[in-house]
Design a protein around this motif. Sequence first.
Motif, PDB file in Angstrom:
ATOM      1  N   MET A   1      80.562  13.125  41.924  1.00 55.92           N
ATOM      2  CA  MET A   1      79.343  13.747  41.425  1.00 55.92           C
ATOM      3  C   MET A   1      78.116  13.245  42.172  1.00 55.92           C
ATOM      4  N   LEU A   2      78.010  11.925  42.310  1.00 51.09           N
ATOM      5  CA  LEU A   2      76.862  11.350  43.002  1.00 51.09           C
ATOM      6  C   LEU A   2      76.865  11.727  44.483  1.00 51.09           C
ATOM      7  N   ARG A   3      78.059  11.783  45.061  1.00 46.96           N
ATOM      8  CA  ARG A   3      78.161  12.172  46.478  1.00 46.96           C
ATOM      9  C   ARG A   3      77.699  13.613  46.682  1.00 46.96           C
ATOM     10  N   HIS A   4      78.040  14.473  45.752  1.00 46.41           N
ATOM     11  CA  HIS A   4      77.646  15.876  45.828  1.00 46.41           C
ATOM     12  C   HIS A   4      76.123  16.010  45.766  1.00 46.41           C
ATOM     13  N   LEU A   5      75.485  15.266  44.878  1.00 49.28           N
ATOM     14  CA  LEU A   5      74.029  15.308  44.777  1.00 49.28           C
ATOM     15  C   LEU A   5      73.373  14.748  46.035  1.00 49.28           C
ATOM     16  N   ARG A   6      73.969  13.721  46.585  1.00 51.56           N
ATOM     17  CA  ARG A   6      73.435  13.126  47.812  1.00 51.56           C
ATOM     18  C   ARG A   6      73.504  14.107  48.978  1.00 51.56           C
ATOM     19  N   ILE A   7      74.586  14.828  49.071  1.00 50.63           N
ATOM     20  CA  ILE A   7      74.735  15.819  50.140  1.00 50.63           C
ATOM     21  C   ILE A   7      73.712  16.936  49.971  1.00 50.63           C
ATOM     22  N   ARG A   8      73.491  17.392  48.755  1.00 51.67           N
ATOM     23  CA  ARG A   8      72.482  18.430  48.512  1.00 51.67           C
ATOM     24  C   ARG A   8      71.087  17.939  48.861  1.00 51.67           C
ATOM     25  N   PHE A   9      70.782  16.692  48.504  1.00 53.44           N
ATOM     26  CA  PHE A   9      69.476  16.125  48.807  1.00 53.44           C
ATOM     27  C   PHE A   9      69.276  16.001  50.318  1.00 53.44           C
ATOM     28  N   LEU A  10      70.282  15.569  51.039  1.00 53.64           N
ATOM     29  CA  LEU A  10      70.167  15.434  52.495  1.00 53.64           C
ATOM     30  C   LEU A  10      70.037  16.800  53.165  1.00 53.64           C
ATOM     31  N   ARG A  11      70.712  17.785  52.637  1.00 47.51           N
ATOM     32  CA  ARG A  11      70.593  19.137  53.179  1.00 47.51           C
ATOM     33  C   ARG A  11      69.172  19.662  52.984  1.00 47.51           C
ATOM     34  N   LEU A  12      68.613  19.437  51.817  1.00 50.75           N
ATOM     35  CA  LEU A  12      67.237  19.840  51.546  1.00 50.75           C
ATOM     36  C   LEU A  12      66.271  19.076  52.432  1.00 50.75           C
ATOM     37  N   LEU A  13      66.521  17.780  52.612  1.00 51.89           N
ATOM     38  CA  LEU A  13      65.670  16.953  53.450  1.00 51.89           C
ATOM     39  C   LEU A  13      65.725  17.406  54.906  1.00 51.89           C
ATOM     40  N   PHE A  14      66.839  17.957  55.334  1.00 52.30           N
ATOM     41  CA  PHE A  14      66.972  18.462  56.693  1.00 52.30           C
ATOM     42  C   PHE A  14      66.306  19.826  56.854  1.00 52.30           C
TER      43      PHE A  14
END
Length: 55
Positions: free
Chosen positions: A1-14
């Motif tokens: 769950m936390l990994r999924h949120l981290r990936i979404r945040f990094l995608r948005l940050l990119f």
Amino acid sequence: MLRHLRIRFLRLLFLLPLLVLYALAVVPAGLVARLLHDPLHRRPDRRATSYWTLA
């Protein structure tokens, strides 16, 4: 769950800087280009007798 949120945040940050660059560079350049010149020559030629061409 936390990994999924981290990936979404990094995608948005990119994607956020790319969106800002597009909005600040590409959009104004396109608007200025359209104001200065009609690249598709969409204005009708009043001197033309017809737009029909032989195939």
